[in-house]
Design a protein around this motif. Structure first.
Motif, PDB file in Angstrom:
ATOM      1  N   LEU A 133      16.040  82.042 -28.405  1.00 18.48           N
ATOM      2  CA  LEU A 133      16.357  82.401 -27.024  1.00 18.48           C
ATOM      3  C   LEU A 133      17.784  81.995 -26.654  1.00 18.48           C
ATOM      4  CD1 LEU A 133      14.928  83.614 -24.479  1.00 18.48           C
ATOM      5  CD2 LEU A 133      14.431  81.258 -23.800  1.00 18.48           C
ATOM      6  N   PHE A 134      18.173  80.773 -27.025  1.00 22.68           N
ATOM      7  CA  PHE A 134      19.446  80.218 -26.558  1.00 22.68           C
ATOM      8  C   PHE A 134      20.539  80.142 -27.622  1.00 22.68           C
ATOM      9  CE2 PHE A 134      16.282  78.011 -23.753  1.00 22.68           C
ATOM     10  CZ  PHE A 134      16.616  78.701 -22.593  1.00 22.68           C
ATOM     11  N   GLY A 135      20.170  80.211 -28.887  1.00 22.92           N
ATOM     12  CA  GLY A 135      21.178  80.062 -29.925  1.00 22.92           C
ATOM     13  C   GLY A 135      21.862  78.712 -29.816  1.00 22.92           C
ATOM     14  N   HIS A 136      23.194  78.701 -29.880  1.00 27.47           N
ATOM     15  CA  HIS A 136      23.957  77.457 -29.802  1.00 27.47           C
ATOM     16  C   HIS A 136      24.586  77.257 -28.413  1.00 27.47           C
ATOM     17  CE1 HIS A 136      23.530  76.703 -34.083  1.00 27.47           C
ATOM     18  NE2 HIS A 136      23.909  77.945 -34.330  1.00 27.47           N
ATOM     19  N   ALA A 137      24.091  77.985 -27.428  1.00 26.95           N
ATOM     20  CA  ALA A 137      24.670  77.906 -26.084  1.00 26.95           C
ATOM     21  C   ALA A 137      24.589  76.491 -25.523  1.00 26.95           C
ATOM     22  CB  ALA A 137      23.953  78.874 -25.146  1.00 26.95           C
ATOM     23  N   GLN A 138      25.603  76.120 -24.765  1.00 32.61           N
ATOM     24  CA  GLN A 138      25.676  74.816 -24.125  1.00 32.61           C
ATOM     25  C   GLN A 138      25.293  74.929 -22.648  1.00 32.61           C
ATOM     26  OE1 GLN A 138      27.060  71.684 -25.493  1.00 32.61           O
ATOM     27  NE2 GLN A 138      26.731  72.671 -27.465  1.00 32.61           N
ATOM     28  N   LEU A 139      24.829  73.822 -22.093  1.00 31.11           N
ATOM     29  CA  LEU A 139      24.500  73.775 -20.674  1.00 31.11           C
ATOM     30  C   LEU A 139      25.679  74.227 -19.819  1.00 31.11           C
ATOM     31  CD1 LEU A 139      22.457  72.718 -18.430  1.00 31.11           C
ATOM     32  CD2 LEU A 139      23.667  70.554 -18.596  1.00 31.11           C
ATOM     33  N   GLN A 140      26.883  73.827 -20.210  1.00 28.70           N
ATOM     34  CA  GLN A 140      28.065  74.153 -19.413  1.00 28.70           C
ATOM     35  C   GLN A 140      28.451  75.636 -19.480  1.00 28.70           C
ATOM     36  OE1 GLN A 140      31.302  71.805 -20.927  1.00 28.70           O
ATOM     37  NE2 GLN A 140      30.932  72.395 -23.043  1.00 28.70           N
ATOM     38  N   ASN A 141      27.751  76.431 -20.290  1.00 28.91           N
ATOM     39  CA  ASN A 141      28.011  77.874 -20.347  1.00 28.91           C
ATOM     40  C   ASN A 141      27.356  78.637 -19.201  1.00 28.91           C
ATOM     41  OD1 ASN A 141      27.553  77.736 -23.931  1.00 28.91           O
ATOM     42  ND2 ASN A 141      29.464  77.613 -22.786  1.00 28.91           N
ATOM     43  N   ALA A 142      26.484  77.994 -18.439  1.00 29.99           N
ATOM     44  CA  ALA A 142      25.673  78.692 -17.432  1.00 29.99           C
ATOM     45  C   ALA A 142      26.533  79.443 -16.418  1.00 29.99           C
ATOM     46  CB  ALA A 142      24.767  77.699 -16.714  1.00 29.99           C
ATOM     47  N   ALA A 206      19.091  74.470 -25.707  1.00 28.26           N
ATOM     48  CA  ALA A 206      17.793  74.371 -26.379  1.00 28.26           C
ATOM     49  C   ALA A 206      17.288  72.931 -26.362  1.00 28.26           C
ATOM     50  CB  ALA A 206      17.896  74.890 -27.810  1.00 28.26           C
ATOM     51  N   ASP A 207      18.181  71.960 -26.546  1.00 34.34           N
ATOM     52  CA  ASP A 207      17.787  70.552 -26.506  1.00 34.34           C
ATOM     53  C   ASP A 207      17.343  70.137 -25.106  1.00 34.34           C
ATOM     54  OD1 ASP A 207      18.105  69.701 -29.167  1.00 34.34           O
ATOM     55  OD2 ASP A 207      20.263  69.433 -28.912  1.00 34.34           O
ATOM     56  N   ALA A 208      18.141  70.507 -24.108  1.00 34.51           N
ATOM     57  CA  ALA A 208      17.828  70.128 -22.729  1.00 34.51           C
ATOM     58  C   ALA A 208      16.478  70.691 -22.297  1.00 34.51           C
ATOM     59  CB  ALA A 208      18.930  70.617 -21.795  1.00 34.51           C
ATOM     60  N   VAL A 209      16.234  71.949 -22.614  1.00 36.26           N
ATOM     61  CA  VAL A 209      14.986  72.600 -22.216  1.00 36.26           C
ATOM     62  C   VAL A 209      13.801  72.024 -22.976  1.00 36.26           C
ATOM     63  CG1 VAL A 209      13.739  74.797 -22.251  1.00 36.26           C
ATOM     64  CG2 VAL A 209      16.098  74.720 -21.446  1.00 36.26           C
ATOM     65  N   LEU A 210      13.960  71.816 -24.283  1.00 36.42           N
ATOM     66  CA  LEU A 210      12.862  71.282 -25.088  1.00 36.42           C
ATOM     67  C   LEU A 210      12.434  69.912 -24.565  1.00 36.42           C
ATOM     68  CD1 LEU A 210      11.023  71.698 -27.537  1.00 36.42           C
ATOM     69  CD2 LEU A 210      12.792  70.619 -28.946  1.00 36.42           C
TER      70      LEU A 210
END
Length: 415
Positions: A133-142, A206-210
Motif C-alpha cells: 500500500l505505502f511502499g517506502h513513503a515517509q510520513l512527511q510525504n503526506a 508503513a511503520d507508523a501505521v503498523l
C-alpha cells in the motif's frame, strides 16, 4: 475574537475490519463532492485502522504529486481484498475461548502456557499488505497534515526518543519528572498548517501505521526507527495500538491545537466504526467479580470502560470549545434487539457476509444523518478552495522570505 480562517480536521476511528465503515463514508463524500478528501481536509488524525485510511488517502501519486495515489473506493477494495489474509477465520476466536476457560479455571497448564506465548495473528500478512500500500513513503510525504498516534511500551527507549516535546524544542523530561519512565503516548506527525512550527518526523508510513494498528492480543508490538530532524538522531519505538489513549478530544488538544491559529474556525468531522460500549447494571457489575470484569463472555466491560472513559470525561469541554462545528457520523453496533443486518462487533471478522453488513451499516449512518452529510459536503468543498488559497499564500511567503545558508548550501559553495 472574530473567527477567520477555517481549518477542517478529520478524525477516523479505530476498529480493525470495521474500518470499512469510514472507508465507505469517505467514498460517498468523494463521490458527492467530486474531490479527493485530501484536497478538502487540513488535518487527518485517528488511531489503528483509522491511520490506515488517513495515511493512504493523503499519500501523493508518485507520478503526479498534486493528486492522491488512492481514492476511498480503492481503500474499500483494500479491506475486502486483504481482510481474510490479515485475519484468517476463527483463529483468534479460538484464543478467546481459551481465555474464557481460564477465567472459569478449567484450563490445563499446557493450554495456559500456550495462551501466554501465542494468540497473536501472524503479522507478516499485515506487513506485506502495508508495504504494498505505502511502499517506502515517509510520513512527511503526506499531502495534508497527518497525525498517527502510537503508544510506546518501552520506557527505556522512550526516555531517549522523546527528549523533545511535540514541537521539537523543549526537553520533556524536565516537566515535573512526569515522563521519566514507563510507557508513553506519542504522536507521529507531519504538521504543516502554516501556523506554529512545522513538525516533520522522519518515519516510514508503513511503520507508523503498523504500530498504531498493533492491537494488544491481536498483533505483537512493532519496533521501528524514527528520526527527529531537529537532532538528526535515529531512535526506536516499540509501539502498540494508538486506540489505547486516542480519541477526537485528545487528538485535538494533544497534537493539533498548537498548529491552528487561535482565531481559526475549527470544524471537526468524526467518522466512527460503530460504538461497542454498553452500560452495566450495578448488580451485574458486583456479581462479575475480579475476573468477570475482564471476561470476554461478559463483553470485556472493564476494557470497554477504559477505552471510553477519557472521551466521556472530555467531550463536554470539547463540544463547548468547538461549538456546533463538531460533526459525528457513528452509531452503535450493539442493540438489545439486534437486527440481522448489523455487522459483527468483532474487529477481526473479515467474512464476506460481514463486509456486506459493514457497507450497509455505513449507508445507515449516512441515511440517518442525511442533512448533516449534505452540510459537511458543502463545508468540505468550500474548504478545498480556502486550503488552496492558503497554500498559494504560503508558497508566496516562502519565495519572498530571505534565504539562509545551511548544510547543503555550504556543500554547494553558498554563504
Amino acid at each position: 475574537m472574530e473567527k477567520q480562517e477555517t481549518y477542517v480536521i478529520l478524525f477516523t476511528a479505530g476498529g480493525g475490519m470495521r474500518g470499512l465503515v469510514p472507508a465507505h463514508m469517505i467514498a460517498k463524500i468523494e463521490e458527492e463532492t467530486g474531490l479527493p478528501i485530501s484536497d478538502m481536509v487540513d488535518v487527518f488524525c485517528g488511531p489503528s485502522t483509522g491511520s490506515i485510511l488517513n495515511a493512504a488517502l493523503t499519500l501523493p501519486d508518485p507520478d503526479n504529486p498534486d493528486k492522491p495515489k488512492y481514492k476511498a473506493k480503492q481503500m474499500v477494495r483494500f479491506y475486502e481484498r486483504e481482510g481474510l489474509r490479515i485475519f484468517p477465520p476463527d483463529r483468534f476466536r479460538a484464543f478467546r475461548g481459551l481465555l474464557h476457560d481460564f477465567n472459569n479455571r478449567t484450563m490445563r497448564l499446557n493450554q495456559l502456557k500456550w495462551l501466554f506465548k501465542h494468540g497473536h495473528y501472524d503479522s507478516k500478512h499485515f506487513k506485506r499488505a502495508l508495504r504494498l500500500l505505502f511502499g517506502h513513503a515517509q510520513l512527511q510525504n503526506a499531502r495534508a497534515s497527518l497525525v498517527i498516534p502510537v503508544y510506546n511500551i518501552d520506557g527505556g527507549h522512550f526516555s531517549v526518543i522523546e527528549e523533545y516535546n511535540e514541537t521539537g524544542n523543549m526537553p520533556v523530561r524536565t516537566k515535573n519528572n512526569f515522563n521519566d519512565s514507563g510507557g508513553h503516548a506519542i504522536w507521529l506527525k507531519h504538521m504543516d498548517s502554516g501556523y506554529g512550527k512545522p513538525t516533520n518526523m522522519e518515519v516510514k508510513l508503513a511503520d507508523a501505521v503498523l504500530a498504531s494498528c498493533a492491537a494488544p492480543s491481536f498483533f505483537p508490538c512493532h519496533h521501528f526507527p524514527i528520526r527527529y530532524p531537529d537532532t538528526g538522531e535515529m531512535k526506536y519505538v516499540s509501539g502498540i495500538d494508538g486506540s489505547i489513549f486516542d480519541n477526537p478530544c485528545i487528538s485535538y488538544h494533544g497534537a493539533i491545537k498548537n498548529h491552528v491559529p487561535p482565531n481559526a474556525n475549527v470544524i471537526m468531522l468524526v467518522l466512527g466504526t460503530g460504538h461497542t460500549n454498553r452500560s452495566v447494571n450495578k448488580d451485574d457489575w458486583n456479581q462479575m467479580g475480579a475476573l468477570g470484569v475482564v471476561d470476554p463472555a461478559n463483553d470485556l466491560p472493564l476494557i470497554n470502560i477504559l477505552f471510553h472513559a477519557s472521551e466521556t470525561a472530555l467531550i463536554d469541554a470539547f463540544q463547548e470549545e468547538i461549538g456546533n462545528q463538531l460533526y459525528v457520523f457513528n452509531k452503535s453496533v450493539v442493540a438489545t434487539n439486534r437486527p440481522e443486518n448489523f455487522p459483527s462487533e468483532q474487529i477481526d471478522d473479515a467474512r464476506p457476509e460481514n463486509l456486506e453488513k459493514l457497507k450497509n451499516f455505513a449507508d445507515m449512518i449516512i441515511d440517518e444523518n442525511r442533512e448533516g452529510f449534505k452540510i459537511i459536503c458543502d463545508l468540505l468543498k468550500k474548504n478545498a478552495v480556502a486550503k488552496q488559497n492558503r497554500k498559494k499564500q504560503q508558497t508566496k511567503k516562502q519565495k519572498t522570505s530571505p534565504k539562509k545558508g545551511g548544510f547543503f548550501s555550504g556543500l554547494l559553495g553558498g554563504d
